[in-house]
Design an enzyme around this catalytic site. Sequence first.
Site, PDB file in Angstrom:
ATOM      1  N   GLU A 273       0.835  -1.209  -0.057  1.00  0.00           N
ATOM      2  CA  GLU A 273      -0.136  -0.057  -0.035  1.00  0.00           C
ATOM      3  C   GLU A 273       0.987   1.215  -0.052  1.00  0.00           C
ATOM      4  O   GLU A 273       0.661   2.111   0.814  1.00  0.00           O
ATOM      5  CB  GLU A 273      -0.747   0.057   1.217  1.00  0.00           C
ATOM      6  CG  GLU A 273      -1.753  -0.989   1.477  1.00  0.00           C
ATOM      7  CD  GLU A 273      -2.253  -1.139   2.919  1.00  0.00           C
ATOM      8  OE1 GLU A 273      -3.392  -1.574   3.152  1.00  0.00           O
ATOM      9  OE2 GLU A 273      -1.635  -0.599   3.758  1.00  0.00           O
ATOM     10  N   GLY A 275       2.041   5.037  -0.419  1.00  0.00           N
ATOM     11  CA  GLY A 275       1.339   6.315  -0.912  1.00  0.00           C
ATOM     12  C   GLY A 275       2.621   7.304  -1.406  1.00  0.00           C
ATOM     13  O   GLY A 275       2.698   7.515  -2.548  1.00  0.00           O
ATOM     14  N   ARG A 312       2.504  20.085   6.057  1.00  0.00           N
ATOM     15  CA  ARG A 312       3.607  19.516   6.517  1.00  0.00           C
ATOM     16  C   ARG A 312       4.672  19.988   7.343  1.00  0.00           C
ATOM     17  O   ARG A 312       4.947  19.495   8.603  1.00  0.00           O
ATOM     18  CB  ARG A 312       4.152  18.608   5.339  1.00  0.00           C
ATOM     19  CG  ARG A 312       3.136  17.657   4.753  1.00  0.00           C
ATOM     20  CD  ARG A 312       3.795  16.423   3.736  1.00  0.00           C
ATOM     21  NE  ARG A 312       4.412  15.326   4.514  1.00  0.00           N
ATOM     22  CZ  ARG A 312       5.688  15.447   4.727  1.00  0.00           C
ATOM     23  NH1 ARG A 312       6.572  16.240   4.230  1.00  0.00           N
ATOM     24  NH2 ARG A 312       6.327  14.320   5.507  1.00  0.00           N
ATOM     25  N   CYS A 344      -2.388  33.863   9.680  1.00  0.00           N
ATOM     26  CA  CYS A 344      -2.235  34.289  10.786  1.00  0.00           C
ATOM     27  C   CYS A 344      -1.719  33.170  12.068  1.00  0.00           C
ATOM     28  O   CYS A 344      -2.436  33.010  13.008  1.00  0.00           O
ATOM     29  CB  CYS A 344      -3.751  34.958  11.229  1.00  0.00           C
ATOM     30  SG  CYS A 344      -3.872  36.076  10.015  1.00  0.00           S
ATOM     31  N   GLU A 345      -0.747  32.522  11.714  1.00  0.00           N
ATOM     32  CA  GLU A 345      -0.292  31.547  12.741  1.00  0.00           C
ATOM     33  C   GLU A 345       1.227  31.696  12.760  1.00  0.00           C
ATOM     34  O   GLU A 345       1.727  31.462  11.607  1.00  0.00           O
ATOM     35  CB  GLU A 345      -0.620  30.207  12.099  1.00  0.00           C
ATOM     36  CG  GLU A 345      -2.083  29.850  12.295  1.00  0.00           C
ATOM     37  CD  GLU A 345      -2.659  28.935  13.677  1.00  0.00           C
ATOM     38  OE1 GLU A 345      -1.813  28.726  14.318  1.00  0.00           O
ATOM     39  OE2 GLU A 345      -3.963  28.817  13.547  1.00  0.00           O
ATOM     40  N   TYR A 373       0.560  14.005   0.340  1.00  0.00           N
ATOM     41  CA  TYR A 373       0.051  14.715   1.767  1.00  0.00           C
ATOM     42  C   TYR A 373       0.482  16.317   1.596  1.00  0.00           C
ATOM     43  O   TYR A 373       0.428  16.598   2.437  1.00  0.00           O
ATOM     44  CB  TYR A 373       1.170  14.107   3.079  1.00  0.00           C
ATOM     45  CG  TYR A 373       0.767  12.684   3.127  1.00  0.00           C
ATOM     46  CD1 TYR A 373      -0.494  11.925   3.554  1.00  0.00           C
ATOM     47  CD2 TYR A 373       1.716  11.590   2.830  1.00  0.00           C
ATOM     48  CE1 TYR A 373      -0.543  10.689   3.555  1.00  0.00           C
ATOM     49  CE2 TYR A 373       1.713  10.287   2.720  1.00  0.00           C
ATOM     50  CZ  TYR A 373       0.688   9.922   3.252  1.00  0.00           C
ATOM     51  OH  TYR A 373       0.484   8.416   3.208  1.00  0.00           O
TER      52      TYR A 373
HETATM   53  N1  LLP Z   1      -1.550   2.103   4.546  1.00  0.00           N
HETATM   54  C1  LLP Z   1      -1.903   2.594   5.716  1.00  0.00           C
HETATM   55  C2  LLP Z   1      -2.634   1.819   6.526  1.00  0.00           C
HETATM   56  C3  LLP Z   1      -1.479   3.733   6.024  1.00  0.00           C
HETATM   57  O1  LLP Z   1      -2.067   4.150   7.198  1.00  0.00           O
HETATM   58  C4  LLP Z   1      -0.613   4.528   5.246  1.00  0.00           C
HETATM   59  C5  LLP Z   1      -0.258   5.980   5.745  1.00  0.00           C
HETATM   60  C6  LLP Z   1      -0.220   4.067   4.208  1.00  0.00           C
HETATM   61  C7  LLP Z   1      -0.483   2.580   3.698  1.00  0.00           C
HETATM   62  C8  LLP Z   1       0.482   4.864   3.314  1.00  0.00           C
HETATM   63  O2  LLP Z   1       1.899   5.294   3.713  1.00  0.00           O
HETATM   64  P1  LLP Z   1       3.114   5.910   2.739  1.00  0.00           P
HETATM   65  O3  LLP Z   1       3.592   4.859   2.083  1.00  0.00           O
HETATM   66  O4  LLP Z   1       2.512   7.097   2.193  1.00  0.00           O
HETATM   67  O5  LLP Z   1       4.067   6.202   4.014  1.00  0.00           O
HETATM   68  N2  LLP Z   1       0.708  12.709   6.886  1.00  0.00           N
HETATM   69  C9  LLP Z   1       1.815  12.274   6.912  1.00  0.00           C
HETATM   70  C10 LLP Z   1       1.607  10.748   6.526  1.00  0.00           C
HETATM   71  C11 LLP Z   1       0.523  10.123   7.210  1.00  0.00           C
HETATM   72  C12 LLP Z   1       0.645   8.533   6.708  1.00  0.00           C
HETATM   73  C13 LLP Z   1      -0.468   7.813   7.356  1.00  0.00           C
HETATM   74  N3  LLP Z   1      -0.701   6.479   6.705  1.00  0.00           N
HETATM   75  C14 LLP Z   1       2.948  13.003   6.024  1.00  0.00           C
HETATM   76  O6  LLP Z   1       2.595  13.956   5.534  1.00  0.00           O
HETATM   77  O7  LLP Z   1       4.027  12.789   6.177  1.00  0.00           O
END
Ligand code: LLP
Length: 433
Positions: A273, A275, A312, A344-345, A373
């Site tokens: 999975e 992202g 971020r 304004c932060e 993200y």
């Molecule tokens: N699978 C599950 C169950 C997840 O919770 C996540 C991400 C992914 C896959 C994908 O993860 P990746 O391959 O993208 O690392 N907002 C944060 C990242 C939060 C990730 C949450 N879960 C940031 O901007 O760094």
Amino acid sequence: MHRFLYKNNNLYCETVKIEDIAHKVETPFYLYSYATLLDHYRKIKRAFAPVKPLICFSMKSNSNLTVCRALVKEGAGLDIVSGGELYKALKIGAKPEKIVYASVGKTAMEIDTAIKKGILFFNVESASELVIIENLCKRLNRRTKISLRINPGIRPRTHRFVTTGISESKFGLDFSTAGEIFAKRNAFPHLDIIGLHMHIGSQITNKAPFVNALRKIAPFIKNLRDKGISINYINIGGGMGIIYSKERPQTAKEYARAILPILKKLKVKVILEPGRFISGNSGVLITRVLYVKKTPRRRFIIVDAGMNDLIRPALYDAYHEILPLRRLGKVETFIKTDVVGPICESADYLAKNRRLPKVEEGDLLAIMGTGAYGFSMSSNYNARPRAAEAMVIKGRYYIVRRRETYQDLIRGESIPRILGTSSKVPPSSMKKI
Ligand code: LLP
């Protein structure tokens, strides 16, 4: 690594000069490179080819319809976390049998829809959730496949906000609870509990935590099999880190080389999975310098993108490289600067104390590595319309989400008659309690 490169000191997205796009599209806007997106998807696919994995792109990193469509057209499945993501996934023609659904807080309504649509797997995070899915399946007279999300108790070296597999975190089930569920699986006659899921965190730059997690999960699977319980799938989640600055993350190949031996021995179907690995470096945020302001202590570049567009840095103190769309070349002078937004932060910054080439008011900048993200975590804070999104595909750019308007900002709002209505805003309906 990505296709945002300088040619004659102008920053290009593939073969298109970004400045030309910025003359037509109001800033701030996100810009994606189709070729970079597919490159990264293909890198993982190739690396894991020996186990023929299903790669479910994690929509939370970027759920833009065109981004997801591009990947689905290439054969990707999708990892979703809400009814909204399911809705968007189906809108772009994703096959339900390639959708996996994780979340600690799925509502009965979301589960109901996902069962009816026939998704591949629910990644279940608690015993109570399992009961709800069983009851809904029974009512609908349907069966569904379940993976139990294991929390392997592994601490990867990453930001604490994106660590998900330690024993204190809210995610998944510990081994002993999962074991009890498998032992009682006959209590769930409508569920095929045949998979295990893990996701230990995000932006993990070294392969050891993944290996360690799998080394804990492998004997657990063996143990289940010894008891006659079959496990046919393992979903190893996402989490692969990317280069934002000076990181040296494992490549897809190195990652695969480290864990394929364990996966092969398990003789299970493999789901991933990712992202960020796919979308992160496929996107940039283009912003314009509004003001350059000097104070006795600091030099500020105030740009038209704020923490509502990219949260971020404010949330994780994240580093994003900042490049001018037009650079001077060899004679560049660098100055230490804070790059801040209009919100304004005090947390509204994109870079702190950064050595940047001298820029002037009106100049255009690219905030790099914001395809994951970035837009997906953006908001309307300070009543700011959300940015447009564009994508370069084969030498042309397309607007794939228009910039929001002020009308978008009040969509869905209404004012109770008791407060006197403005002729421009609809009166709200009265609800009896
Ligand atoms: N699978 C599950 C169950 C997840 O919770 C996540 C991400 C992914 C896959 C994908 O993860 P990746 O391959 O993208 O690392 N907002 C944060 C990242 C939060 C990730 C949450 N879960 C940031 O901007 O760094």
